[in-house]
Design a protein around this motif. Structure first.
Motif, mmCIF file in Angstrom:
data_model
loop_
_atom_site.group_PDB
_atom_site.id
_atom_site.type_symbol
_atom_site.label_atom_id
_atom_site.label_comp_id
_atom_site.label_asym_id
_atom_site.label_seq_id
_atom_site.Cartn_x
_atom_site.Cartn_y
_atom_site.Cartn_z
ATOM 1 N N SER A 221 0.817 -1.216 0.000
ATOM 2 C CA SER A 221 0.000 0.000 0.000
ATOM 3 C C SER A 221 0.848 1.262 0.000
ATOM 4 C CB SER A 221 -0.960 0.001 1.185
ATOM 5 O OG SER A 221 -0.264 -0.086 2.412
ATOM 6 N N ALA A 222 2.169 1.122 0.220
ATOM 7 C CA ALA A 222 3.062 2.272 0.103
ATOM 8 C C ALA A 222 3.138 2.771 -1.337
ATOM 9 C CB ALA A 222 4.461 1.914 0.603
ATOM 10 N N GLU A 223 2.708 1.940 -2.300
ATOM 11 C CA GLU A 223 2.749 2.313 -3.710
ATOM 12 C C GLU A 223 1.455 2.962 -4.185
ATOM 13 O OE1 GLU A 223 4.044 -0.985 -6.096
ATOM 14 O OE2 GLU A 223 5.673 -1.483 -4.725
ATOM 15 N N LEU A 224 0.501 3.180 -3.292
ATOM 16 C CA LEU A 224 -0.720 3.882 -3.676
ATOM 17 C C LEU A 224 -0.388 5.261 -4.246
ATOM 18 C CD1 LEU A 224 -2.993 3.122 -0.582
ATOM 19 C CD2 LEU A 224 -3.455 2.395 -2.933
ATOM 20 N N ILE A 225 -1.029 5.630 -5.341
ATOM 21 C CA ILE A 225 -0.851 6.981 -5.880
ATOM 22 C C ILE A 225 -1.462 7.996 -4.916
ATOM 23 C CG2 ILE A 225 -1.431 8.536 -7.780
ATOM 24 C CD1 ILE A 225 -1.529 6.058 -9.599
ATOM 25 N N PHE A 226 -2.674 7.700 -4.442
ATOM 26 C CA PHE A 226 -3.361 8.556 -3.471
ATOM 27 C C PHE A 226 -3.512 7.770 -2.182
ATOM 28 C CE2 PHE A 226 -5.001 9.534 -7.751
ATOM 29 C CZ PHE A 226 -4.502 10.830 -7.885
ATOM 30 N N ASP A 227 -2.923 8.276 -1.096
ATOM 31 C CA ASP A 227 -2.935 7.520 0.149
ATOM 32 C C ASP A 227 -4.283 7.623 0.853
ATOM 33 O OD1 ASP A 227 -2.973 10.051 1.338
ATOM 34 O OD2 ASP A 227 -0.921 9.936 2.086
ATOM 35 N N VAL A 228 -4.408 6.954 1.978
ATOM 36 C CA VAL A 228 -5.689 6.838 2.664
ATOM 37 C C VAL A 228 -6.276 8.198 3.043
ATOM 38 C CG1 VAL A 228 -6.787 6.007 4.785
ATOM 39 C CG2 VAL A 228 -5.311 4.477 3.438
ATOM 40 N N PRO A 229 -5.536 9.084 3.719
ATOM 41 C CA PRO A 229 -6.133 10.382 4.058
ATOM 42 C C PRO A 229 -6.549 11.192 2.831
ATOM 43 C CG PRO A 229 -4.179 9.985 5.382
ATOM 44 C CD PRO A 229 -4.197 8.933 4.322
ATOM 45 N N THR A 230 -5.747 11.122 1.768
ATOM 46 C CA THR A 230 -6.088 11.854 0.552
ATOM 47 C C THR A 230 -7.383 11.351 -0.053
ATOM 48 O OG1 THR A 230 -3.747 12.301 0.080
ATOM 49 C CG2 THR A 230 -5.285 12.464 -1.768
ATOM 50 N N LEU A 231 -7.573 10.032 -0.060
ATOM 51 C CA LEU A 231 -8.795 9.460 -0.623
ATOM 52 C C LEU A 231 -10.028 9.882 0.164
ATOM 53 C CD1 LEU A 231 -7.618 5.832 -1.465
ATOM 54 C CD2 LEU A 231 -8.042 7.704 -3.072
ATOM 55 N N ILE A 232 -9.944 9.825 1.487
ATOM 56 C CA ILE A 232 -11.095 10.202 2.306
ATOM 57 C C ILE A 232 -11.411 11.681 2.137
ATOM 58 C CG2 ILE A 232 -11.964 10.392 4.678
ATOM 59 C CD1 ILE A 232 -10.253 7.944 5.353
ATOM 60 N N HIS A 233 -10.389 12.511 2.163
ATOM 61 C CA HIS A 233 -10.594 13.949 1.975
ATOM 62 C C HIS A 233 -11.233 14.222 0.622
ATOM 63 C CE1 HIS A 233 -9.076 17.931 0.479
ATOM 64 N NE2 HIS A 233 -9.702 18.294 1.586
ATOM 65 N N HIS A 234 -10.714 13.580 -0.438
ATOM 66 C CA HIS A 234 -11.244 13.812 -1.784
ATOM 67 C C HIS A 234 -12.699 13.367 -1.874
ATOM 68 C CE1 HIS A 234 -11.115 14.211 -6.170
ATOM 69 N NE2 HIS A 234 -11.798 13.074 -6.199
ATOM 70 N N CYS A 235 -12.988 12.158 -1.415
ATOM 71 C CA CYS A 235 -14.362 11.649 -1.509
ATOM 72 C C CYS A 235 -15.336 12.512 -0.718
ATOM 73 C CB CYS A 235 -14.423 10.209 -1.026
ATOM 74 S SG CYS A 235 -13.624 9.008 -2.126
ATOM 75 N N SER A 236 -14.873 13.069 0.399
ATOM 76 C CA SER A 236 -15.763 13.870 1.250
ATOM 77 C C SER A 236 -16.218 15.156 0.560
ATOM 78 C CB SER A 236 -15.071 14.212 2.567
ATOM 79 O OG SER A 236 -14.155 15.300 2.433
ATOM 80 N N GLN A 237 -15.526 15.558 -0.491
ATOM 81 C CA GLN A 237 -15.933 16.755 -1.227
ATOM 82 C C GLN A 237 -17.116 16.478 -2.150
ATOM 83 O OE1 GLN A 237 -14.151 19.500 -0.104
ATOM 84 N NE2 GLN A 237 -13.233 17.845 1.130
ATOM 85 N N TYR A 238 -17.411 15.188 -2.412
ATOM 86 C CA TYR A 238 -18.442 14.816 -3.378
ATOM 87 C C TYR A 238 -19.552 13.957 -2.781
ATOM 88 C CZ TYR A 238 -14.720 16.390 -6.425
ATOM 89 O OH TYR A 238 -13.736 17.139 -7.010
ATOM 90 N N MET A 239 -19.334 13.423 -1.584
ATOM 91 C CA MET A 239 -20.335 12.586 -0.939
ATOM 92 C C MET A 239 -20.112 12.643 0.570
ATOM 93 S SD MET A 239 -18.713 8.822 -1.812
ATOM 94 C CE MET A 239 -18.336 9.284 -3.516
ATOM 95 N N ARG A 240 -21.135 12.278 1.315
ATOM 96 C CA ARG A 240 -20.985 12.189 2.766
ATOM 97 C C ARG A 240 -20.650 10.745 3.132
ATOM 98 N NH1 ARG A 240 -25.979 14.133 6.074
ATOM 99 N NH2 ARG A 240 -26.864 12.191 5.256
ATOM 100 N N LEU A 241 -19.488 10.576 3.701
ATOM 101 C CA LEU A 241 -19.087 9.259 4.183
ATOM 102 C C LEU A 241 -19.573 9.100 5.617
ATOM 103 C CD1 LEU A 241 -15.422 9.284 2.839
ATOM 104 C CD2 LEU A 241 -17.360 8.004 1.882
ATOM 105 N N GLU A 242 -20.197 7.955 5.907
ATOM 106 C CA GLU A 242 -20.763 7.714 7.220
ATOM 107 C C GLU A 242 -20.070 6.539 7.893
ATOM 108 O OE1 GLU A 242 -24.877 7.121 6.225
ATOM 109 O OE2 GLU A 242 -25.321 9.273 6.372
ATOM 110 N N PRO A 243 -20.133 6.471 9.223
ATOM 111 C CA PRO A 243 -19.540 5.326 9.916
ATOM 112 C C PRO A 243 -20.080 4.001 9.372
ATOM 113 C CG PRO A 243 -20.121 7.030 11.489
ATOM 114 C CD PRO A 243 -20.683 7.477 10.156
#
Length: 293
Positions: A221-243
């Motif tokens: 997973s160190a080879e991810l282009i977009f890491d975990v925090p980046t993905l969550i931040h990006h998705c949160s701009q277009y949808m509401r992520l819920e628990p």
């Protein structure tokens, strides 16, 4: 501490698995704390409550747990969010340039299944493919987050995932759509367990897959282009992520789409594993088309 859901489909019970190199695996029931591992449990600090209850000896032993079916470690998510081409080498083997912004798609939550359940091959499928992925389980609502740093606090934990994909439905021609290729029944096995985010480094985990015992994918997973925090931040701009929602972070190179391996057939056995998050095993079987009579 590994969070699981054990039992027949639709009747799973929440549990904690404790492993130790010095002794046998031990299973404890989470029923004193919750009826299920779902969004409400995660949002209410359920993982920390489970840890404290386990340390205090307040959770009863779950007898016979090792013989029970293993379900998805998270009850049916509200959303399953997929990320496409998030490894440069996989983008290349797909004939695409690495994306400059995350490629996002949705999978129906009814595709989620257990990590060892048989995997249905669609009736007319000829290009069914495997994809080992690191899955993020959301533990705190994420909507219009201000930064990736803020997003990091929204992760409850991580799971192993397999994003089965029908490439003929997904890609070629005017009718090809990602939703069509990613929405098939049983196409999102999760588990076998959920590991809390503070117990594992999601940014540096080895991902591997095998078909009929032969190696296919091997990356980290160190080879991810977009890491975990980046993905969550990006998705949160277009949808509401819920628990309880799950994000599939993308698959590395080594899938059948590359042309180096055959697509899946009935009787094939697929295994996928993410370091520290457990290994899955699915045997493929052909489903029948509905009768038109």
């Amino acid at each position: 501490m590994k969070i699981m859901r054990l039992g027949e489909s639709g009747h799973e019970q929440p549990a904690v698995l404790v492993t130790s190199p010095e002794g046998p695996d031990r299973y404890f029931s989470l029923l004193p704390l919750t009826a299920d591992v779902d969004g409400a449990f995660l949002a209410d600090g359920g993982l920390e409550k489970a840890r404290k209850a386990l340390e205090a000896g307040e959770l009863p032993v779950l007898d016979g747990a090792a013989a029970l079916r293993v379900g998805s470690p998270v009850a049916r998510p509200g959303s399953v969010v997929g990320i496409g081409m998030n490894y440069a080498a996989h983008a290349a083997e797909s004939g695409a340039e690495p994306p400059t912004i995350p490629v996002v798609f949705l999978k129906p939550s009814n595709t989620v299944t257990g990590p060892f359940d048989p995997a249905p091959l669609p009736p007319r499928s000829t290009q069914y493919d495997w994809e080992v992925e690191l899955g993020i389980v959301i533990g705190k609502e994420a909507s219009y987050l201000g930064s990736p740093d803020e997003a990091a606090g929204c992760v409850a934990g991580y799971v192993t995932a397999n994003d089965f994909s029908e490439r003929e439905y997904q890609l070629p021609g005017a009718a090809g759509q990602w939703t069509k290729g990613k929405s098939l029944p049983g196409s999102t096995p999760l588990g076998p367990w959920l590991v809390p985010a503070d117990q594992i480094d999601g940014g540096n985990l080895r991902l591997r897959s095998w078909v009929n015992g032969e190696p296919r994918q091997d990356s980290t997973s160190a080879e991810l282009i977009f890491d975990v925090p980046t993905l969550i931040h990006h998705c949160s701009q277009y949808m509401r992520l819920e628990p309880g929602d799950v994000i599939l972070t993308g698959t590395p190179q080594g899938v059948a789409l590359s042309g180096r391996f055959p697509y899946l057939q009935p009787g094939d056995v697929v295994e996928v594993e993410v370091e520290g998050l457990g290994r899955q095993r699915q045997e493929l079987f052909r489903t029948r088309a509905a009768s038109t009579a």
